[in-house]
Design a protein around this motif. Structure first.
Motif, mmCIF file in Angstrom:
data_model
loop_
_atom_site.group_PDB
_atom_site.id
_atom_site.type_symbol
_atom_site.label_atom_id
_atom_site.label_comp_id
_atom_site.label_asym_id
_atom_site.label_seq_id
_atom_site.Cartn_x
_atom_site.Cartn_y
_atom_site.Cartn_z
ATOM 1 N N VAL A 96 0.864 -1.182 0.000
ATOM 2 C CA VAL A 96 0.000 0.000 0.000
ATOM 3 C C VAL A 96 0.902 1.233 0.000
ATOM 4 C CG1 VAL A 96 -1.905 1.218 1.110
ATOM 5 C CG2 VAL A 96 -1.730 -1.284 1.323
ATOM 6 N N ILE A 97 0.846 1.991 -1.082
ATOM 7 C CA ILE A 97 1.773 3.100 -1.304
ATOM 8 C C ILE A 97 0.975 4.403 -1.339
ATOM 9 C CG2 ILE A 97 3.526 4.043 -2.848
ATOM 10 C CD1 ILE A 97 3.805 1.154 -3.986
ATOM 11 N N GLY A 98 1.373 5.364 -0.511
ATOM 12 C CA GLY A 98 0.640 6.613 -0.473
ATOM 13 C C GLY A 98 1.424 7.702 0.224
ATOM 14 N N PRO A 99 0.801 8.879 0.413
ATOM 15 C CA PRO A 99 1.501 10.010 1.017
ATOM 16 C C PRO A 99 1.754 9.782 2.502
ATOM 17 C CG PRO A 99 -0.810 10.542 0.704
ATOM 18 C CD PRO A 99 -0.586 9.219 0.040
ATOM 19 N N ASP A 100 2.752 10.465 3.004
ATOM 20 C CA ASP A 100 3.157 10.306 4.404
ATOM 21 C C ASP A 100 2.190 11.076 5.300
ATOM 22 O OD1 ASP A 100 4.421 9.809 6.738
ATOM 23 O OD2 ASP A 100 6.236 10.955 6.295
ATOM 24 N N ASN A 101 1.055 10.451 5.557
ATOM 25 C CA ASN A 101 0.016 11.062 6.374
ATOM 26 C C ASN A 101 -0.489 10.012 7.358
ATOM 27 O OD1 ASN A 101 -2.313 12.171 7.484
ATOM 28 N ND2 ASN A 101 -2.982 13.122 5.571
ATOM 29 N N PRO A 102 -0.361 10.252 8.670
ATOM 30 C CA PRO A 102 -0.797 9.255 9.646
ATOM 31 C C PRO A 102 -2.293 8.971 9.605
ATOM 32 C CG PRO A 102 -0.195 11.320 10.733
ATOM 33 C CD PRO A 102 0.258 11.426 9.315
ATOM 34 N N ALA A 103 -3.049 9.822 8.924
ATOM 35 C CA ALA A 103 -4.483 9.570 8.793
ATOM 36 C C ALA A 103 -4.775 8.388 7.878
ATOM 37 C CB ALA A 103 -5.186 10.821 8.265
ATOM 38 N N ILE A 104 -3.780 7.960 7.094
ATOM 39 C CA ILE A 104 -3.963 6.812 6.195
ATOM 40 C C ILE A 104 -3.309 5.609 6.855
ATOM 41 C CG2 ILE A 104 -3.598 5.907 3.877
ATOM 42 C CD1 ILE A 104 -3.139 8.803 2.952
ATOM 43 N N SER A 105 -4.129 4.671 7.303
ATOM 44 C CA SER A 105 -3.593 3.498 7.997
ATOM 45 C C SER A 105 -3.294 2.392 7.001
ATOM 46 C CB SER A 105 -4.595 2.998 9.039
ATOM 47 O OG SER A 105 -5.822 2.644 8.436
ATOM 48 N N GLY A 106 -2.267 1.605 7.317
ATOM 49 C CA GLY A 106 -1.957 0.436 6.503
ATOM 50 C C GLY A 106 -0.943 0.656 5.411
ATOM 51 N N LEU A 107 -0.372 1.855 5.323
ATOM 52 C CA LEU A 107 0.630 2.095 4.290
ATOM 53 C C LEU A 107 1.877 1.251 4.554
ATOM 54 C CD1 LEU A 107 0.517 5.990 3.892
ATOM 55 C CD2 LEU A 107 -0.447 4.294 2.337
ATOM 56 N N THR A 108 2.393 0.635 3.492
ATOM 57 C CA THR A 108 3.670 -0.080 3.591
ATOM 58 C C THR A 108 4.810 0.730 3.003
ATOM 59 O OG1 THR A 108 3.271 -1.207 1.477
ATOM 60 C CG2 THR A 108 2.511 -2.320 3.479
ATOM 61 N N GLN A 109 4.481 1.764 2.205
ATOM 62 C CA GLN A 109 5.500 2.642 1.630
ATOM 63 C C GLN A 109 4.946 4.055 1.574
ATOM 64 O OE1 GLN A 109 7.099 1.281 -2.112
ATOM 65 N NE2 GLN A 109 8.309 3.122 -2.450
ATOM 66 N N ARG A 110 5.631 4.982 2.235
ATOM 67 C CA ARG A 110 5.220 6.385 2.248
ATOM 68 C C ARG A 110 6.100 7.143 1.261
ATOM 69 N NH1 ARG A 110 1.963 7.129 6.773
ATOM 70 N NH2 ARG A 110 1.986 5.319 8.175
ATOM 71 N N VAL A 111 5.475 7.888 0.360
ATOM 72 C CA VAL A 111 6.214 8.518 -0.720
ATOM 73 C C VAL A 111 5.864 9.993 -0.825
ATOM 74 C CG1 VAL A 111 6.503 6.409 -2.073
ATOM 75 C CG2 VAL A 111 4.444 7.800 -2.388
ATOM 76 N N GLY A 112 6.792 10.751 -1.408
ATOM 77 C CA GLY A 112 6.594 12.175 -1.627
ATOM 78 C C GLY A 112 7.290 12.622 -2.886
ATOM 79 N N GLN A 113 7.437 13.934 -3.029
ATOM 80 C CA GLN A 113 8.008 14.521 -4.237
ATOM 81 C C GLN A 113 9.377 13.927 -4.557
ATOM 82 O OE1 GLN A 113 6.521 16.720 -6.296
ATOM 83 N NE2 GLN A 113 8.288 16.526 -7.654
ATOM 84 N N ASP A 121 10.081 10.855 -5.247
ATOM 85 C CA ASP A 121 10.154 9.411 -5.030
ATOM 86 C C ASP A 121 9.582 8.668 -6.230
ATOM 87 O OD1 ASP A 121 11.250 9.706 -2.512
ATOM 88 O OD2 ASP A 121 9.315 9.632 -1.489
ATOM 89 N N SER A 122 9.870 7.391 -6.281
ATOM 90 C CA SER A 122 9.271 6.521 -7.290
ATOM 91 C C SER A 122 8.994 5.171 -6.655
ATOM 92 C CB SER A 122 10.173 6.368 -8.515
ATOM 93 O OG SER A 122 11.390 5.736 -8.158
ATOM 94 N N CYS A 123 8.129 4.412 -7.281
ATOM 95 C CA CYS A 123 7.822 3.057 -6.828
ATOM 96 C C CYS A 123 7.618 2.193 -8.061
ATOM 97 C CB CYS A 123 6.583 3.046 -5.929
ATOM 98 S SG CYS A 123 5.102 3.788 -6.671
ATOM 99 N N ARG A 124 7.677 0.886 -7.857
ATOM 100 C CA ARG A 124 7.489 -0.032 -8.975
ATOM 101 C C ARG A 124 6.199 -0.809 -8.765
ATOM 102 N NH1 ARG A 124 11.569 0.450 -12.326
ATOM 103 N NH2 ARG A 124 10.692 -1.112 -13.706
ATOM 104 N N VAL A 125 5.397 -0.824 -9.799
ATOM 105 C CA VAL A 125 4.119 -1.532 -9.780
ATOM 106 C C VAL A 125 4.064 -2.412 -11.012
ATOM 107 C CG1 VAL A 125 1.614 -1.308 -9.772
ATOM 108 C CG2 VAL A 125 3.015 0.383 -8.568
ATOM 109 N N MET A 126 4.036 -3.707 -10.799
ATOM 110 C CA MET A 126 3.980 -4.674 -11.898
ATOM 111 C C MET A 126 5.071 -4.392 -12.937
ATOM 112 S SD MET A 126 -0.133 -5.339 -12.298
ATOM 113 C CE MET A 126 -0.570 -3.618 -12.467
ATOM 114 N N GLY A 127 6.268 -4.112 -12.445
ATOM 115 C CA GLY A 127 7.414 -3.909 -13.314
ATOM 116 C C GLY A 127 7.544 -2.527 -13.901
ATOM 117 N N ARG A 128 6.582 -1.643 -13.647
ATOM 118 C CA ARG A 128 6.630 -0.285 -14.191
ATOM 119 C C ARG A 128 7.039 0.691 -13.111
ATOM 120 N NH1 ARG A 128 3.131 0.467 -18.881
ATOM 121 N NH2 ARG A 128 3.207 2.716 -18.519
#
Length: 255
Positions: A75-92, A94-101
């Protein structure tokens, strides 16, 4: 190649489903409701590997607890404690890989202060922008300032013209009615409004849009246009592009 399809939720939300023909793995963006996601995954024989979250509003995050419990996705999203369950917190930057992209992260505050957008280059490029940029419009300013939203929209407008824009709501018809009021001599707006009416009469989604198209029809991306500025001047300050944007946004709020 990634394919992207909408999962309708609530009255006008789209939860975007990303998949590849060569794999049963799937990703969803902004799952405000778990039930339609689970139903779609089971019907299609897919396994949820990743969830992307653009901001903390409940209609974008409400399905997280059930989906996390059922599928244990990243679960990838902004660094906000209001969002529970994030496994990766990202911001300006940053990048992440989703299904090889690779997906690049852009901070786009305005609608909320934590709002981010996900962009992946390719043929065509794809943008998942939540409630920042809509077809023909932009999000309301619940937390951020007009200056922040203006800059955020400029960031998205600078993406490649062929970028497909996957916004999170079916607001296009109402947005284009306002666009026609704000930009009454724009033939592209009139054509887009007619096309949108036909699509909605048959309950077809009006998304994705495209960055090049938005530059032609979206008044919030056309604040430097003399016609837009002249019309907006009847409703407030239009001395600069930013003040024109603020005037348009305030006008739209009461339209």
């Amino acid at each position: 190649m990634l394919s992207v399809t909408p999962i309708p939720a609530f009255s006008d939300n789209y939860i975007w489903l990303l998949r590849q023909d060569t794999s049963p793995e799937a990703c969803v963006v902004d799952p405000g409701d778990a039930a339609p996601v689970i139903q779609t995954l089971e019907q299609e024989g897919l396994a949820l590997g990743t969830i992307l979250v653009t901001h903390h509003h409940h209609d974008h995050t409400g399905g997280l607890p059930e989906l996390i419990e059922r599928y244990s996705p990243e679960v990838i999203g902004p660094d906000n404690p209001a969002i529970s369950g994030l496994t990766q917190r990202v911001g300006q930057g940053d990048s992440c890989r989703v299904m090889g992209r690779r997906f690049d992260v852009h901070e786009v505050p305005g609608h909320t202060l934590d709002h981010i957008a996900f962009f992946t280059a390719g043929i065509p490029p794809l943008l998942f922008c939540g409630d920042t940029l809509f077809a023909g419009g932009c999000g309301r300013l619940f937390e951020g300032s007009p200056e922040q939203m203006y800059r955020s929209l400029q960031t998205l407008a600078a993406l490649p013209d062929d970028t497909l824009v996957f916004a999170a709501h079916e607001y296009t018809l109402a947005n284009l009615k306002f666009a026609q009021a704000a930009d009454p001599h724009n033939r592209d707006v009139a054509d887009a409004l007619a096309e949108t009416r036909r699509a909605r009469e048959h309950d077809r989604p009006t998304l994705p849009s495209q960055i090049a198209r938005e530059k032609r029809i979206n008044p919030f991306l056309r604040c430097a246009d003399p016609d837009v500025r002249a019309t907006a001047s009847q409703h407030g300050n239009t001395e600069t592009d930013q003040s024109t944007f603020a005037t348009l946004r305030a006008w739209k709020d009461g339209f």
